[in-house]
Structure formats: C-alpha cells, structure tokens
Design a protein around this motif. Structure first.
Motif, short mmCIF file in Angstrom:
data_model
loop_
_atom_site.label_atom_id
_atom_site.label_comp_id
_atom_site.label_asym_id
_atom_site.label_seq_id
_atom_site.Cartn_x
_atom_site.Cartn_y
_atom_site.Cartn_z
N THR A 1 0.84 -1.20 0.00
CA THR A 1 0.00 0.00 0.00
C THR A 1 0.87 1.24 0.00
OG1 THR A 1 -1.76 -1.13 1.22
CG2 THR A 1 -1.80 1.27 1.23
N THR B 1 0.81 5.33 0.42
CA THR B 1 0.00 6.41 0.99
C THR B 1 0.65 7.75 0.66
OG1 THR B 1 -0.74 5.02 2.83
CG2 THR B 1 -0.94 7.40 3.11
N THR C 1 -4.72 12.60 3.29
CA THR C 1 -4.05 11.37 2.88
C THR C 1 -4.94 10.56 1.95
OG1 THR C 1 -4.85 10.14 4.81
CG2 THR C 1 -2.73 11.25 5.02
N HIS D 1 -4.62 6.66 -0.38
CA HIS D 1 -3.77 5.48 -0.54
C HIS D 1 -4.30 4.59 -1.65
CE1 HIS D 1 -6.84 4.04 2.34
NE2 HIS D 1 -6.72 2.90 1.69
#
Length: 354
Positions: free
Chosen positions: A222, A224, A234, A236
C-alpha cells in the motif's frame, strides 16, 4: 490527468508572406488543488522585429478569459493582483513560468498570457485551462518487470526482479507531498527491498525494487500520499502481488497410524504448495534404480498388503515451474508379529509391577 505541453505557433499573423515569430509553449490544461498552489510551465517567443522592444522592464500579464477580460496578475505590480504568486525568470529570458498561490474554486477557468514591451510590442498568446479540484486523487501503483509495465499479465514468476512504482501528481512544489509504503504481511518491506524516491516534472515517484519469492504471493503493498494543506489530506492505493512458483513444502504420509498389518489396505498421500497448483503427483519406490513410476495421482492406495510392500516411497510434485520430492516409509508386518509385539509389551508391563 497527465498535462500535455504543446507549442502553439500563431499562424494568424502571416502578413504578406512573412512568417510571424510569436509562439508560446504551455500546457493546454493544468489541475490545481483547492487551497494549494498551481504551477504553469511556460516559455514564449516574439517576432524578430520586436526584439529590441523586449526588455527586463517589459510587462508579463495574465488575463482571465471572461467578458470583459480581467487582469489577474501583472508582473509590474504583483502586490495588487487578484491572484497572488510569481512569474519566474525575466522577460528577456522569454520565461512565463508561473505559480499562483492559494487557488480557490472561483479561480477555475481559461487564462491567456500577454507581453507588453516598449513601443509596439503588445501581444496576446494562447490560453491555458485551470481546473480546480476539491480533493487530491489517489496515487497510482504500477508493477514493472524488466523496465516494462506489467498490465495484461497479472502474475510474476518467483526469482523475477520487479519494481512497484507509486506516483502522485505534484500540485505545489512549495508544499510537497510525501509518499510512504506499507505491506501486509508487515515484514516484507524489511526483506532486501530497495526504496527510491524522486521527482520527475509534475510527479513524485517512489519505487520498491526487490526479487519476488513465494512469500510475496498474495502480499499487499500500500502506497500512501500525504498532502500538506491547511490540514493533512491522505490518500492510498494498494496492489496485491500474485507470484507463480514451483512446488514447496511437499510432504508424504501414511493414512494408517501405527502398524500396517498384512492383508490390510493402506493409502499413501502427498501434498504440496504450488502456484499454479501441482499438475502431476508421481509415486516411486526408492529401492529401484533407476526409479520407475508406480502410480500417478495425489494418493497411492495399496490393497491386500504384504511384507514385500515394506519400503520407502517417494512422491514427486510437479508444475510448470519445477518439481519437489518427499518420501515416506511403509512398514507392513505379519499378524503373528503384531501378536508377539503385544505379548512383549504385556510382559514389560507385568515386570514393572514388581
């Protein structure tokens, strides 16, 4: 959306067959994140007959294309502009690269650049479209193998060197975004992974470079991105790896527990972890040289056993990427041997009572 930088040559000023030298290079469209700044790469050129009129005191002006056109930035009086920012370089460098700060939704629209020098030099150039978005997009996570992006092929082979690339659009270089990686299982980022981060034009890029193994199969990575605005935002994006590998952890065992008696039926079983799954299981007696296949299939069943079946059996698990062996010992005993064993155990028990 990727910005396309194009050069517009204004052929409308062909006069009596003389070529007009006014041109500009800038994106057709730029995206601005609300509350952030927008960066417009831009260079221009003028006709040779006006070269002496272009000085460092010349004005570089941005107009918003409304009715009537409105001046939003004038390099000669930047403090009074409705859009705060900066035009970089100098007019004689033919630089019109611009940064507008604290862009709002109302700033969305078409803008055109104008240069005004001494004398007759006054010229309007082609427009750029500023699109204001309320929230940053998710980053993009791509998989590369041998420097080629993997699109159609969803799986990679164990032992391949791959590059997981996360990229995000840079809206404002004065407020840079930050990219971070995480993985599930967590320990995978600590296993011979090289991380590289760099900036390319209007993108921030972070690469994870590593050699894939069985442990990476179905692992999720992942990326971000954190944008520093009035508050942190944020986003992701994740990518799950699918790895093809040869059989691993192959094992063989006997279905019956304890002693296998003569005349009984027994099944030997083989199992293995592989992707794609095992194509063939093959059984051999390891006392034969060379080894000859006894039977194909995950299970080997022997009916009406006798002591001649006592030996070690080898199972081979195979798929398109390789093979792995496992073995198991089969011990077949006569019934009188079982009785003798039980009697011996009984004597041992009676002796222990004294």
């Amino acid at each position: 959306m990727m910005e396309i930088s194009v050069t517009f040559l204004l052929t409308g000023c062909l006069i009596q067959g003389v070529f007009c030298g006014f041109s500009i290079s800038l994106p057709e469209r730029v995206e601005a994140l609300q509350g952030s700044c927008v960066f417009i790469p831009c260079t221009f050129d003028i006709d040779q007959q006006y070269v002496t009129e272009l000085t460092d005191d010349s004005k570089r002006i941005w107009y918003k294309d409304v009715k009537p056109p409105t001046v939003v930035f004038d390099s000669s009086s930047p403090d009074t502009a409705s859009l705060k920012g900066e035009i970089f370089g100098t007019p004689t460098e033919k630089n019109c690269t611009t940064r507008f700060d604290n862009v709002r939704q109302g700033d969305e629209g078409s803008y055109y650049f104008r240069v005004e020098g001494s004398g007759r030099l006054k010229y309007n150039y082609y427009k750029v479209e500023i699109v204001v978005i309320n929230s940053p997009p998710k980053p993009t996570v791509s998989l590369f193998k041998d420097q080629q992006e993997v699109k159609k092929v969803k799986e990679v082979t164990e032992g391949s060197s791959v590059n997981l690339r996360c990229s995000t659009k840079i809206f404002c270089s004065s407020r840079p975004a930050n990219l971070t990686w995480s993985s599930s299982p967590e320990h995978l980022l600590n296993e011979s992974v090289t991380q590289q981060q760099r900036q390319e034009q209007t993108e921030l890029i972070s690469d994870l470079i590593f050699t894939v193994t069985q442990r990476h199969h179905l692992a999720t990575f992942t990326c971000t991105v954190t944008h520093q605005l009035q508050k942190q935002i944020t986003k992701h994006k994740s990518r799950t790896l699918r790895v093809q590998y040869a059989p691993k952890n192959t094992s063989a065992h006997v279905s019956a527990s304890g002693i296998v008696l003569e005349g009984r039926s027994v099944t030997l079983s083989c199992s293995s972890d592989a992707n794609p799954p095992v194509l063939n299981y093959t059984w051999y007696r390891d006392t034969e040289e060379p080894l000859k296949p006894v039977q194909s299939g995950q299970n080997l069943t022997i009916s009406n056993t006798d002591p001649t079946h006592s030996r070690r059996y080898v199972c081979t698990a195979q798929n398109e990427h390789g093979a792995q062996n496992a073995s198991v010992m089969l011990d077949v005993q006569c019934e009188y041997q079982e009785a003798l064993l039980i009697y011996s155990q009984s004597l041992l028990y009676q002796t222990s009572d004294f």
